[in-house]
Write a protein that holds these residues in place. Structure first.
Motif, mmCIF file in Angstrom:
data_model
loop_
_atom_site.group_PDB
_atom_site.id
_atom_site.type_symbol
_atom_site.label_atom_id
_atom_site.label_comp_id
_atom_site.label_asym_id
_atom_site.label_seq_id
_atom_site.Cartn_x
_atom_site.Cartn_y
_atom_site.Cartn_z
ATOM 1 N N PHE A 90 -65.397 6.837 -4.366
ATOM 2 C CA PHE A 90 -64.087 7.397 -4.132
ATOM 3 C C PHE A 90 -62.995 7.179 -5.408
ATOM 4 C CE2 PHE A 90 -66.260 7.119 -0.234
ATOM 5 C CZ PHE A 90 -65.723 7.831 0.998
ATOM 6 N N LEU A 166 -63.639 4.008 4.156
ATOM 7 C CA LEU A 166 -64.378 4.808 3.314
ATOM 8 C C LEU A 166 -65.935 4.786 3.520
ATOM 9 C CD1 LEU A 166 -62.509 3.940 -0.215
ATOM 10 C CD2 LEU A 166 -62.020 5.657 1.517
ATOM 11 N N TRP A 170 -67.792 8.299 4.467
ATOM 12 C CA TRP A 170 -68.710 8.582 3.643
ATOM 13 C C TRP A 170 -70.132 9.291 4.464
ATOM 14 C CZ3 TRP A 170 -70.243 9.482 -1.379
ATOM 15 C CH2 TRP A 170 -71.220 9.654 -1.635
ATOM 16 N N ALA A 174 -67.746 12.948 3.675
ATOM 17 C CA ALA A 174 -67.167 12.672 2.475
ATOM 18 C C ALA A 174 -68.094 12.890 1.454
ATOM 19 C CB ALA A 174 -66.403 11.406 2.660
ATOM 20 N N GLN A 175 -69.468 12.501 1.631
ATOM 21 C CA GLN A 175 -70.200 12.701 0.549
ATOM 22 C C GLN A 175 -70.381 14.228 -0.057
ATOM 23 O OE1 GLN A 175 -74.776 11.936 2.086
ATOM 24 N NE2 GLN A 175 -73.308 10.940 3.681
ATOM 25 N N ARG A 182 -62.551 12.957 -2.855
ATOM 26 C CA ARG A 182 -62.684 11.817 -2.514
ATOM 27 C C ARG A 182 -61.696 10.828 -3.026
ATOM 28 N NH1 ARG A 182 -68.215 12.969 -3.047
ATOM 29 N NH2 ARG A 182 -68.344 11.857 -4.980
ATOM 30 N N TYR A 233 -59.338 16.293 5.914
ATOM 31 C CA TYR A 233 -60.605 16.291 4.821
ATOM 32 C C TYR A 233 -61.729 16.675 5.372
ATOM 33 C CZ TYR A 233 -57.384 13.729 2.096
ATOM 34 O OH TYR A 233 -56.034 13.537 1.206
#
Length: 256
Positions: A90, A166, A170, A174-175, A182, A233
């Motif tokens: 991140f 976070l 993930w 988020a990955q 990120r 996001y």
């Protein structure tokens, strides 16, 4: 098996909306924002933490409805593998090199959030109004007032929490974001709160299904903010997470 008020799984977006409607009509002891509510922390704090009124931003009925609608729009999936996760995924911690509010202002993100969330703050001379030396926090997670003093042994009493942790981000999408996205997520003020350090440490990477703020009066705002971050996001929620958020939001609606 379900008792009619507590669905075990939430297999679809339509079911999220249905669960909110069902929970709102059940006689469950759900959290609500409640004006004037205070929370007395059972934890014994040191001399820099004193009892105070709960930090309870009000949520209007329209805001509750918006959160319910946004929750219903989030995909529902299982957690992705945690493989490859570390904080460096991140970006540099508290970098100013991000295109969000406070980015590129010459001050790191941690101090930006401290200046936003603390009152009566005292700033370090010669830092262009950036570095916070001291201030007072109305902690939303415990409902206590914390006196913050910058120092090796005292700074950790106030930490900056990622509302959507976070680690949770993930494993819920988020990955699949770019490194820039990120880094933005990790420094977006929408996803950041100055809070009681020990309480934040206890939260770790938990989602709403396994952790909510001890201050029940703040839970409506907390889950609504998580939904807003996940929407911004393009992250998803697990079935258990969606049920818990729906349960909290139903209590907000019922209280109104």
């Amino acid at each position: 098996m379900s008792d009619g008020c507590l669905p075990r799984i939430l297999p679809s977006r339509a079911a999220v909306v249905a669960a909110v409607a069902v929970l709102a009509g059940c006689g469950l002891p759900l959290p609500s924002p409640g004006a004037g509510v205070t929370y007395a922390s059972p934890r014994v704090d040191g001399p820099s933490s004193v009892p105070g009124p709960s930090f309870v931003p009000s949520m209007t009925p329209a805001q509750v409805r918006d959160a319910v609608t946004a929750l219903a729009a989030l995909p529902i999936k299982g957690r992705a593998p945690r493989t490859g996760y570390d904080r460096e995924a991140f970006g540099p911690a508290w970098t100013d090199d991000v295109d969000v509010s406070g980015g590129h202002n010459g001050c790191d993100t941690r101090n930006d959030v401290l200046r936003r969330d603390l009152t009566a703050e005292r700033l370090k001379p010669g830092t262009h109004g950036c570095v916070v030396l001291a201030g007072t926090l109305a902690d939303p997670y415990t409902g206590r007032t914390i006196v913050f003093t910058r120092g090796r042994s005292t700074s950790s009493r106030v930490q900056i929490d990622h509302v959507v942790a976070l680690g949770d981000a993930w494993v819920t999408g988020a990955q699949q974001l770019t490194p820039t996205q990120r880094t933005t997520l990790a420094n977006d003020p929408l996803n950041l709160l100055a809070v009681d350090g020990p309480t934040n440490s206890a939260k770790r990477d938990a989602d709403a299904a396994s952790w909510l703020p001890p201050n029940k009066a703040y839970r409506c705002t907390y889950v609504a903010r998580q939904v807003a971050v996940k929407s911004r996001y393009h992250l998803w929620v697990t079935a258990a997470e969606a049920v818990q958020i729906a349960r909290v939001l139903a209590g907000c609606s019922r209280a109104r």
